[in-house]
Design an enzyme around this catalytic site. Structure first.
Site, PDB file in Angstrom:
ATOM      1  N   HIS A   1       0.806  -1.233   0.000  1.00 37.56           N
ATOM      2  CA  HIS A   1       0.000   0.000   0.000  1.00 37.56           C
ATOM      3  C   HIS A   1       0.834   1.276   0.000  1.00 37.56           C
ATOM      4  CE1 HIS A   1       0.974  -0.011   4.280  1.00 37.56           C
ATOM      5  NE2 HIS A   1       0.562   1.231   4.347  1.00 37.56           N
TER       6      HIS A   1
HETATM    7  C1  UD1 Z   1      -1.888   5.612   6.321  1.00 42.62           C
HETATM    8  C2  UD1 Z   1      -0.511   6.030   6.873  1.00 42.62           C
HETATM    9  C3  UD1 Z   1       0.458   4.868   6.702  1.00 42.62           C
HETATM   10  C4  UD1 Z   1      -0.095   3.594   7.325  1.00 42.62           C
HETATM   11  C5  UD1 Z   1      -1.469   3.299   6.729  1.00 42.62           C
HETATM   12  C6  UD1 Z   1      -2.088   2.084   7.377  1.00 42.62           C
HETATM   13  C7  UD1 Z   1      -0.049   8.442   6.617  1.00 42.62           C
HETATM   14  C8  UD1 Z   1       0.773   9.440   5.920  1.00 42.62           C
HETATM   15  N1  UD1 Z   1       0.044   7.175   6.158  1.00 42.62           N
HETATM   16  O1  UD1 Z   1      -1.701   5.398   4.917  1.00 42.62           O
HETATM   17  O2  UD1 Z   1       1.666   5.194   7.355  1.00 42.62           O
HETATM   18  O3  UD1 Z   1       0.775   2.519   7.037  1.00 42.62           O
HETATM   19  O4  UD1 Z   1      -2.326   4.439   6.961  1.00 42.62           O
HETATM   20  O5  UD1 Z   1      -3.150   1.621   6.612  1.00 42.62           O
HETATM   21  O6  UD1 Z   1      -0.746   8.775   7.568  1.00 42.62           O
HETATM   22  N2  UD1 Z   1      -8.986   5.307   1.956  1.00 42.62           N
HETATM   23  C9  UD1 Z   1     -10.271   4.797   1.868  1.00 42.62           C
HETATM   24  N3  UD1 Z   1     -10.906   4.489   3.046  1.00 42.62           N
HETATM   25  C10 UD1 Z   1     -10.344   4.681   4.270  1.00 42.62           C
HETATM   26  C11 UD1 Z   1      -9.034   5.236   4.323  1.00 42.62           C
HETATM   27  C12 UD1 Z   1      -8.367   5.528   3.155  1.00 42.62           C
HETATM   28  O7  UD1 Z   1     -10.820   4.589   0.804  1.00 42.62           O
HETATM   29  O8  UD1 Z   1     -10.975   4.359   5.300  1.00 42.62           O
HETATM   30  C13 UD1 Z   1      -8.262   5.589   0.681  1.00 42.62           C
HETATM   31  C14 UD1 Z   1      -8.509   6.976   0.158  1.00 42.62           C
HETATM   32  O9  UD1 Z   1      -8.477   6.934  -1.227  1.00 42.62           O
HETATM   33  C15 UD1 Z   1      -7.308   7.742   0.663  1.00 42.62           C
HETATM   34  C16 UD1 Z   1      -6.222   6.689   0.556  1.00 42.62           C
HETATM   35  O10 UD1 Z   1      -6.875   5.468   0.897  1.00 42.62           O
HETATM   36  O11 UD1 Z   1      -7.047   8.882  -0.066  1.00 42.62           O
HETATM   37  C17 UD1 Z   1      -5.038   6.898   1.460  1.00 42.62           C
HETATM   38  O12 UD1 Z   1      -5.472   7.008   2.823  1.00 42.62           O
HETATM   39  P1  UD1 Z   1      -4.588   7.827   3.863  1.00 42.62           P
HETATM   40  O13 UD1 Z   1      -5.229   7.799   5.199  1.00 42.62           O
HETATM   41  O14 UD1 Z   1      -4.261   9.177   3.323  1.00 42.62           O
HETATM   42  O15 UD1 Z   1      -3.228   7.039   3.916  1.00 42.62           O
HETATM   43  P2  UD1 Z   1      -2.920   5.456   3.907  1.00 42.62           P
HETATM   44  O16 UD1 Z   1      -2.381   5.086   2.587  1.00 42.62           O
HETATM   45  O17 UD1 Z   1      -4.063   4.668   4.433  1.00 42.62           O
END
Ligand code: UD1
Length: 354
Positions: free
Chosen positions: A208
């Site tokens: 991821h």
């Molecule tokens: C975040 C953390 C990462 C951790 C990971 C665990 C940061 C910078 N990164 O990354 O260190 O390893 O969480 O999973 O904080 N999304 C959904 N549903 C959700 C959450 C996210 O669809 O419930 C999708 C969205 O498109 C979003 C993308 O995932 O834009 C990224 O989510 P984000 O919370 O920004 O970062 P992670 O990649 O999950």
């Protein structure tokens, strides 16, 4: 009126905070948990709260997704509003790991002169292109109490001049692993997660990180490397990757499944032959489950896992995963990152100091 506020927001933080909350409760410390809402899907958040029995979440800031700046700013504003309506400030704010939720809550604690405790302090990849590295370094420099998972963290902090109130307490994820492993086996069957026979060997994959998934060509070559592995690959897909994977041909040996809960992940770990990942937490969990791990990154913060090649770093665009999976050279397994009492160590130290 809470004495301690713990802040969570992303999937692995629910696991980390749960064991520390239990340790606070065991010594009668009044704690509430603030959920930033960084992760909001049922599969990424609600399910974790339910299965871990997190009953002390008092508020959800519902920040959702967005740019790093947007997410960090929204969490800061939400945290400030939350603190402003409390009759008294808490005695400490506890943050976990290296996400945007961690650094945003850390900044608010520091600017309100509330003691900040950082769990998983001192981790470094020494790669500033990772958003998590920026979050770690910043949070450590804001913190008053720093809890490291191993001596490596203590040394990394000392190299940056941080030596006060730094303790090697062990890793809270080991506490979670030991507490929930048996419950997971009791409650969940492998077949409820993926259509594979009980004795079918498989590799467990999670990918991821932005560095592996934001560039479609890179993701494509990782998928084709996974397809070349001589075992079925089970891949719980993070929601951030779903759209990109739709435009890629997935070989039939790869079982892409919905994101799994914590207990399901422990069952997959127990059943798998080996792990392929770019997650930090899963590298450690693979070690504790005594499974060989291949980390699809050029560096790791969890350097101890590399000893004896239980974990190896690999670039799937340049190296054969099959060869690495079939490697046989392991030195005898040894426990890493403490003894499963990190949460108790942290809770009792915080209570002593505030
Ligand atoms: C975040 C953390 C990462 C951790 C990971 C665990 C940061 C910078 N990164 O990354 O260190 O390893 O969480 O999973 O904080 N999304 C959904 N549903 C959700 C959450 C996210 O669809 O419930 C999708 C969205 O498109 C979003 C993308 O995932 O834009 C990224 O989510 P984000 O919370 O920004 O970062 P992670 O990649 O999950």
């Amino acid at each position: 009126m809470p004495e301690i506020i713990s802040v969570v927001g992303a999937r692995p933080q629910f696991v980390k905070a749960t064991v520390v909350s239990r340790a606070f409760a065991a010594i009668g410390m009044k704690e509430v948990v603030v959920h930033t809402g960084q992760h909001y899907d049922e599969a990424m958040s609600g399910r974790f709260e339910a299965e871990l029995g997190m009953k002390n979440i008092s508020v959800n800031l519902t920040v959702g997704s967005g740019s790093h700046a947007y997410q960090t700013a929204r969490i800061m504003m939400g945290m400030q509003d939350y603190l402003d309506q409390l009759p008294n400030p808490p005695k400490a704010i506890v943050v976990y790991g290296d996400t945007n939720s961690t650094v945003a809550a850390g900044l608010v604690a520091a600017k309100n002169s509330i003691p900040l405790a950082h769990v998983e302090a001192g981790l470094r990849s020494f790669n500033r292109s990772m958003p998590e590295e920026i979050n770690r370094v910043t949070t450590d420099h804001l913190s008053n109490l720093l809890y490291c998972s191993s001596e490596t963290g203590v040394k990394n902090l000392a190299a940056e001049g941080i030596t006060r109130n730094v303790l090697d307490v062990g890793d809270v994820m080991l506490d979670g692993f030991l507490v929930f492993r048996e419950e997971a086996k009791r409650k969940i069957n492998l077949q409820d997660i993926v259509a594979l026979g009980n004795d079918t060997p498989f590799c467990l994959a999670t990918i991821h990180r932005p560095s592996n998934t934001n560039d479609l060509a890179r993701l494509q070559s990782i998928v084709s490397a996974l397809g070349d592995v001589n075992l079925p690959v089970v891949w719980p897909v993070h929601p951030r990757n779903k759209a990109a994977l739709k435009s890629i041909d997935i070989p039939c040996s790869i079982f892409c499944i919905e994101p799994v809960g914590y207990l399901q992940m422990l069952v997959l770990l127990d059943a798998c032959a080996s792990v392929l990942t770019d997650s930090g937490g899963l590298q450690k969990e693979a070690h504790w489950a005594q499974k060989p791990c291949i980390t699809l990154r050029s560096e790791t913060e969890w350097t101890e896992t590399l000893d004896g090649s239980w974990n190896v770093l690999a670039d799937p665009e340049r190296e054969s995963l099959v060869k690495l999976i079939n490697r046989t050279q392991h030195s005898p397994w040894k426990m890493l990152y403490g003894d499963g009492n990190a949460a108790r160590n942290i809770a009792s130290d915080i209570v002593d100091r505030i």
